[in-house]
Structure formats: structure tokens, C-alpha cells
Design an enzyme around this catalytic site. Structure first.
Site, PDB file in Angstrom:
ATOM      1  N   LYS A 176       0.841  -1.206   0.000  1.00  0.00           N
ATOM      2  CA  LYS A 176       0.000   0.000   0.000  1.00  0.00           C
ATOM      3  C   LYS A 176       0.867   1.243   0.000  1.00  0.00           C
ATOM      4  CE  LYS A 176      -3.939  -2.162   0.391  1.00  0.00           C
ATOM      5  NZ  LYS A 176      -4.898  -2.163  -0.662  1.00  0.00           N
ATOM      6  N   CYS A 177       0.274   2.350  -0.443  1.00  0.00           N
ATOM      7  CA  CYS A 177       0.913   3.655  -0.484  1.00  0.00           C
ATOM      8  C   CYS A 177       1.507   3.992   0.880  1.00  0.00           C
ATOM      9  CB  CYS A 177      -0.137   4.686  -0.880  1.00  0.00           C
ATOM     10  SG  CYS A 177       0.469   6.356  -1.014  1.00  0.00           S
ATOM     11  N   PRO A 178       2.719   4.461   0.936  1.00  0.00           N
ATOM     12  CA  PRO A 178       3.598   4.946  -0.130  1.00  0.00           C
ATOM     13  C   PRO A 178       4.652   3.939  -0.570  1.00  0.00           C
ATOM     14  CG  PRO A 178       4.503   5.682   1.944  1.00  0.00           C
ATOM     15  CD  PRO A 178       3.249   4.865   2.264  1.00  0.00           C
ATOM     16  N   ASP A 197      -1.885  -1.467  -5.656  1.00  0.00           N
ATOM     17  CA  ASP A 197      -2.402  -0.285  -4.973  1.00  0.00           C
ATOM     18  C   ASP A 197      -2.947   0.702  -6.007  1.00  0.00           C
ATOM     19  OD1 ASP A 197      -2.991   1.819  -3.319  1.00  0.00           O
ATOM     20  OD2 ASP A 197      -0.917   2.306  -2.843  1.00  0.00           O
ATOM     21  N   ASP A 208       1.012   7.965  -7.885  1.00  0.00           N
ATOM     22  CA  ASP A 208       2.309   8.094  -7.224  1.00  0.00           C
ATOM     23  C   ASP A 208       3.494   7.776  -8.127  1.00  0.00           C
ATOM     24  OD1 ASP A 208       0.950   8.765  -4.930  1.00  0.00           O
ATOM     25  OD2 ASP A 208       1.086   6.768  -4.043  1.00  0.00           O
TER      26      ASP A 208
END
Length: 89
Positions: free
Chosen positions: A12-14, A39, A45
Site C-alpha cells: 500500500k501507499c507509499p 495499490d 504516485d
């Protein structure tokens, strides 16, 4: 030209962007980094990261829940305009 595969599925982010940045450091100029993510935020991103690094996203694919980026490592030279570095513009 060499292609390095990076499987970031489930992260998951980041983390996908951070791990992509780290992996790009070990890729030679002209070579490719194939990044697999799940994600949904990676579609924002990773292209933003590539704009920062000066590299190039060759292909972005979506297969069900998987997102695939093919990133070409730039030659490492940062272009200067009017003698200023990109950070100083």
C-alpha cells in the site's frame, strides 16, 4: 537493454513509490524497470515519481487489480536551463 522486474503487489501507499525509487537507483541508463502493483494510488504516485527522477514511463497497463509500469531509466544527465538546476527554477 535489460529489463528488471519488481513485484510490489499487495503493498500500500507509499511503499510502491518508495521501492520503485530505490530500485531505479540500481538500474543502468537505458535499461527498463517493470513494476507490478495492486495499490490503486500507484497510478498517481509512480508517474509523479518518474516526473521527479526524469525517467520515462514507457507503458502503463491495467489487468484486473494489477497495474504494470514499464519505466525506462534516463541517461542520468539533468538538463539545465539558463544555468539553473531544476531545484533552483
Amino acid at each position: 537493454m535489460t529489463t528488471t522486474k519488481l513485484d510490489l503487489t499487495g503493498l500500500k501507499c507509499p511503499l510502491p513509490a518508495l521501492k520503485t525509487r530505490k530500485a531505479l537507483k540500481s538500474v543502468a541508463p537505458g535499461d527498463l524497470l517493470e513494476v507490478h502493483c495492486t495499490d490503486p494510488l500507484s497510478v498517481i504516485d509512480i508517474p509523479n515519481l518518474i516526473r521527479e527522477t526524469g525517467d520515462k514511463v514507457e507503458i502503463t497497463e491495467r489487468h484486473q487489480n494489477r497495474i504494470v509500469f514499464l519505466i525506462e531509466k534516463a541517461n542520468g544527465l539533468i538538463e539545465k536551463s539558463n544555468g539553473l538546476s531544476p531545484a533552483a527554477r
